[in-house]
Design an enzyme around this catalytic site. Structure first.
Site, PDB file in Angstrom:
ATOM      1  N   THR A   1      24.065   9.001  16.269  1.00 26.58           N
ATOM      2  CA  THR A   1      25.101   8.593  17.232  1.00 26.58           C
ATOM      3  C   THR A   1      24.593   8.682  18.671  1.00 26.58           C
ATOM      4  O   THR A   1      24.823   7.770  19.470  1.00 26.58           O
ATOM      5  CB  THR A   1      26.343   9.505  17.065  1.00 26.58           C
ATOM      6  OG1 THR A   1      26.726   9.521  15.684  1.00 26.58           O
ATOM      7  CG2 THR A   1      27.492   9.021  17.926  1.00 26.58           C
TER       8      THR A   1
ATOM      9  N   GLU B   1      37.430  -0.703   6.335  1.00 26.92           N
ATOM     10  CA  GLU B   1      37.003  -1.360   7.569  1.00 26.92           C
ATOM     11  C   GLU B   1      36.752  -2.854   7.351  1.00 26.92           C
ATOM     12  O   GLU B   1      37.131  -3.684   8.189  1.00 26.92           O
ATOM     13  CB  GLU B   1      35.748  -0.665   8.110  1.00 26.92           C
ATOM     14  CG  GLU B   1      36.041   0.743   8.635  1.00 26.92           C
ATOM     15  CD  GLU B   1      34.800   1.545   9.002  1.00 26.92           C
ATOM     16  OE1 GLU B   1      34.959   2.694   9.448  1.00 26.92           O
ATOM     17  OE2 GLU B   1      33.667   1.033   8.853  1.00 26.92           O
TER      18      GLU B   1
ATOM     19  N   ASN C   1      26.704   2.918  22.309  1.00 27.89           N
ATOM     20  CA  ASN C   1      25.562   3.065  21.412  1.00 27.89           C
ATOM     21  C   ASN C   1      25.337   1.872  20.493  1.00 27.89           C
ATOM     22  O   ASN C   1      24.815   2.007  19.389  1.00 27.89           O
ATOM     23  CB  ASN C   1      25.651   4.388  20.642  1.00 27.89           C
ATOM     24  CG  ASN C   1      26.922   4.478  19.818  1.00 27.89           C
ATOM     25  OD1 ASN C   1      27.698   3.537  19.757  1.00 27.89           O
ATOM     26  ND2 ASN C   1      27.110   5.607  19.158  1.00 27.89           N
TER      27      ASN C   1
ATOM     28  N   PHE D   1      36.970  11.952  23.522  1.00 23.65           N
ATOM     29  CA  PHE D   1      36.396  10.660  23.908  1.00 23.65           C
ATOM     30  C   PHE D   1      37.199   9.468  23.410  1.00 23.65           C
ATOM     31  O   PHE D   1      36.813   8.323  23.644  1.00 23.65           O
ATOM     32  CB  PHE D   1      34.938  10.559  23.416  1.00 23.65           C
ATOM     33  CG  PHE D   1      34.761  10.724  21.922  1.00 23.65           C
ATOM     34  CD1 PHE D   1      34.996   9.662  21.048  1.00 23.65           C
ATOM     35  CD2 PHE D   1      34.358  11.937  21.397  1.00 23.65           C
ATOM     36  CE1 PHE D   1      34.835   9.811  19.675  1.00 23.65           C
ATOM     37  CE2 PHE D   1      34.191  12.106  20.013  1.00 23.65           C
ATOM     38  CZ  PHE D   1      34.438  11.032  19.161  1.00 23.65           C
TER      39      PHE D   1
ATOM     40  N   ARG E   1      23.138   3.209   8.041  1.00 22.23           N
ATOM     41  CA  ARG E   1      23.200   4.402   8.901  1.00 22.23           C
ATOM     42  C   ARG E   1      21.786   4.809   9.336  1.00 22.23           C
ATOM     43  O   ARG E   1      21.578   5.242  10.467  1.00 22.23           O
ATOM     44  CB  ARG E   1      23.888   5.580   8.170  1.00 22.23           C
ATOM     45  CG  ARG E   1      25.345   5.355   7.791  1.00 22.23           C
ATOM     46  CD  ARG E   1      26.313   5.367   8.943  1.00 22.23           C
ATOM     47  NE  ARG E   1      26.235   6.533   9.771  1.00 22.23           N
ATOM     48  CZ  ARG E   1      27.150   6.840  10.707  1.00 22.23           C
ATOM     49  NH1 ARG E   1      28.213   6.049  10.892  1.00 22.23           N
ATOM     50  NH2 ARG E   1      27.017   7.891  11.456  1.00 22.23           N
TER      51      ARG E   1
ATOM     52  N   ARG F   1      19.724   2.309  17.605  1.00 24.07           N
ATOM     53  CA  ARG F   1      20.235   3.090  18.735  1.00 24.07           C
ATOM     54  C   ARG F   1      19.113   3.634  19.613  1.00 24.07           C
ATOM     55  O   ARG F   1      19.243   3.687  20.838  1.00 24.07           O
ATOM     56  CB  ARG F   1      21.159   4.190  18.222  1.00 24.07           C
ATOM     57  CG  ARG F   1      22.542   3.624  17.816  1.00 24.07           C
ATOM     58  CD  ARG F   1      23.329   4.601  16.997  1.00 24.07           C
ATOM     59  NE  ARG F   1      24.752   4.251  16.913  1.00 24.07           N
ATOM     60  CZ  ARG F   1      25.616   4.871  16.109  1.00 24.07           C
ATOM     61  NH1 ARG F   1      25.198   5.863  15.333  1.00 24.07           N
ATOM     62  NH2 ARG F   1      26.877   4.507  16.071  1.00 24.07           N
TER      63      ARG F   1
ATOM     64  N   HIS G   1      28.185   0.039  15.228  1.00 25.42           N
ATOM     65  CA  HIS G   1      28.974   0.872  14.309  1.00 25.42           C
ATOM     66  C   HIS G   1      28.536   0.556  12.888  1.00 25.42           C
ATOM     67  O   HIS G   1      28.249  -0.593  12.571  1.00 25.42           O
ATOM     68  CB  HIS G   1      30.471   0.549  14.429  1.00 25.42           C
ATOM     69  CG  HIS G   1      31.264   1.125  13.287  1.00 25.42           C
ATOM     70  ND1 HIS G   1      31.718   2.429  13.280  1.00 25.42           N
ATOM     71  CD2 HIS G   1      31.607   0.608  12.066  1.00 25.42           C
ATOM     72  CE1 HIS G   1      32.320   2.668  12.115  1.00 25.42           C
ATOM     73  NE2 HIS G   1      32.268   1.584  11.369  1.00 25.42           N
TER      74      HIS G   1
ATOM     75  N   TYR H   1      39.593   3.334  14.953  1.00 30.62           N
ATOM     76  CA  TYR H   1      39.042   4.662  15.249  1.00 30.62           C
ATOM     77  C   TYR H   1      40.101   5.765  15.144  1.00 30.62           C
ATOM     78  O   TYR H   1      39.935   6.838  15.739  1.00 30.62           O
ATOM     79  CB  TYR H   1      38.413   4.660  16.646  1.00 30.62           C
ATOM     80  CG  TYR H   1      37.010   4.076  16.678  1.00 30.62           C
ATOM     81  CD1 TYR H   1      35.977   4.643  15.916  1.00 30.62           C
ATOM     82  CD2 TYR H   1      36.693   2.990  17.483  1.00 30.62           C
ATOM     83  CE1 TYR H   1      34.689   4.130  15.955  1.00 30.62           C
ATOM     84  CE2 TYR H   1      35.391   2.471  17.527  1.00 30.62           C
ATOM     85  CZ  TYR H   1      34.398   3.056  16.756  1.00 30.62           C
ATOM     86  OH  TYR H   1      33.122   2.559  16.794  1.00 30.62           O
TER      87      TYR H   1
ATOM     88  N   LYS I   1      28.503  -3.677  19.217  1.00 28.75           N
ATOM     89  CA  LYS I   1      29.484  -3.265  20.228  1.00 28.75           C
ATOM     90  C   LYS I   1      29.299  -4.028  21.551  1.00 28.75           C
ATOM     91  O   LYS I   1      28.282  -4.711  21.749  1.00 28.75           O
ATOM     92  CB  LYS I   1      29.359  -1.753  20.438  1.00 28.75           C
ATOM     93  CG  LYS I   1      29.726  -0.925  19.185  1.00 28.75           C
ATOM     94  CD  LYS I   1      29.674   0.571  19.471  1.00 28.75           C
ATOM     95  CE  LYS I   1      30.083   1.402  18.261  1.00 28.75           C
ATOM     96  NZ  LYS I   1      30.105   2.856  18.565  1.00 28.75           N
TER      97      LYS I   1
HETATM   98  O1  CDP Z   1      29.408   5.873  15.219  1.00 30.92           O
HETATM   99  P1  CDP Z   1      29.093   7.149  14.484  1.00 30.92           P
HETATM  100  O2  CDP Z   1      29.690   7.194  13.098  1.00 30.92           O
HETATM  101  O3  CDP Z   1      27.634   7.467  14.511  1.00 30.92           O
HETATM  102  O4  CDP Z   1      29.756   8.344  15.336  1.00 30.92           O
HETATM  103  P2  CDP Z   1      31.246   8.975  15.282  1.00 30.92           P
HETATM  104  O5  CDP Z   1      31.070  10.454  15.390  1.00 30.92           O
HETATM  105  O6  CDP Z   1      32.004   8.445  14.115  1.00 30.92           O
HETATM  106  O7  CDP Z   1      31.897   8.468  16.634  1.00 30.92           O
HETATM  107  C1  CDP Z   1      32.386   7.153  16.758  1.00 30.92           C
HETATM  108  C2  CDP Z   1      31.969   6.597  18.098  1.00 30.92           C
HETATM  109  O8  CDP Z   1      32.604   7.339  19.126  1.00 30.92           O
HETATM  110  C3  CDP Z   1      30.478   6.717  18.412  1.00 30.92           C
HETATM  111  O9  CDP Z   1      29.684   5.705  17.827  1.00 30.92           O
HETATM  112  C4  CDP Z   1      30.493   6.625  19.928  1.00 30.92           C
HETATM  113  O10 CDP Z   1      30.624   5.270  20.371  1.00 30.92           O
HETATM  114  C5  CDP Z   1      31.768   7.378  20.275  1.00 30.92           C
HETATM  115  N1  CDP Z   1      31.484   8.779  20.652  1.00 30.92           N
HETATM  116  C6  CDP Z   1      31.512   9.151  21.988  1.00 30.92           C
HETATM  117  O11 CDP Z   1      31.790   8.312  22.852  1.00 30.92           O
HETATM  118  N2  CDP Z   1      31.245  10.454  22.352  1.00 30.92           N
HETATM  119  C7  CDP Z   1      30.970  11.391  21.422  1.00 30.92           C
HETATM  120  N3  CDP Z   1      30.711  12.637  21.798  1.00 30.92           N
HETATM  121  C8  CDP Z   1      30.926  11.029  20.058  1.00 30.92           C
HETATM  122  C9  CDP Z   1      31.195   9.718  19.696  1.00 30.92           C
HETATM  123 MG    MG Z   2      31.629   7.301  12.422  1.00 30.78          MG
END
Ligand code: CDP
Ligand code: MG
Length: 140
Positions: free
Chosen positions: A93, A128, A114, A59, A87, A104, A117, A51, A11
């Site tokens: 996350t 994707e 973070n 968010f 993962r 992370r 992805h 997304y 990212k």
């Molecule tokens: O990336 P990951 O699959 O771990 O998390 P996600 O729940 O699919 O969320 C996608 C992305 O949204 C995260 O990697 C963060 O960059 C962002 N996010 C955020 O800004 N605030 C949150 N509370 C949760 C996610």
């Molecule tokens: Mg995700």
């Protein structure tokens, strides 16, 4: 378990801090092979599509703005159990909750910024990868 492919993004917070090499080293150290990679700026439309599953979340706007704020590195990773393996290598996350030595934990700035992805399931991985790569760009 068969060899699998997953989709990865380094990212904007990672590219900004010159962390491409450091993160790629963690990926390769874990036994994942980078079989496709390019540095790109994604458009707002691409980020919104990527997304889309989160479009109702509070968010979402901030996430899209962040993802277009600088260059990213999109990748295809290949290996045994690549989806769950990556993962694991990424960590939770929220970096505050991520396990020691994960990407992370080591590099992320915050839950939003973070650093990486990774796809969460075979169907999302396939979708994707197809959004950013054609099959002839993936060299296993
Ligand atoms: O990336 P990951 O699959 O771990 O998390 P996600 O729940 O699919 O969320 C996608 C992305 O949204 C995260 O990697 C963060 O960059 C962002 N996010 C955020 O800004 N605030 C949150 N509370 C949760 C996610
Ligand atoms: Mg995700």
């Amino acid at each position: 378990m068969a060899r699998e492919r997953t989709f990865s993004i380094l990212k904007p917070d990672a590219t900004e801090r010159n962390l491409t090499g450091a993160i790629n080293a963690m990926i390769e150290q874990a036994g994942l092979r980078i079989v496709a990679q390019k540095r790109v700026r994604i458009t707002k439309e691409q980020a919104e599509r990527f997304y889309a599953v989160h479009k109702e979340r509070p968010f979402f706007g901030e996430l899209v703005a962040f993802m277009i704020s600088g260059p990213v590195v999109v990748q295809v990773l290949e290996g045994e159990n690549a989806i769950s393996k990556y993962r694991e290598v990424m960590g939770a996350t929220d970096p505050a909750k991520a396990a020691a030595n994960t990407i992370r934990k080591v590099h992320a700035r915050s839950i939003g910024e973070n650093s990486v992805h990774g796809s969460d399931a075979p169907d999302t991985a396939e979708r994707e990868i197809a959004q950013f790569f054609s099959e002839n760009e993936i060299v296993g």
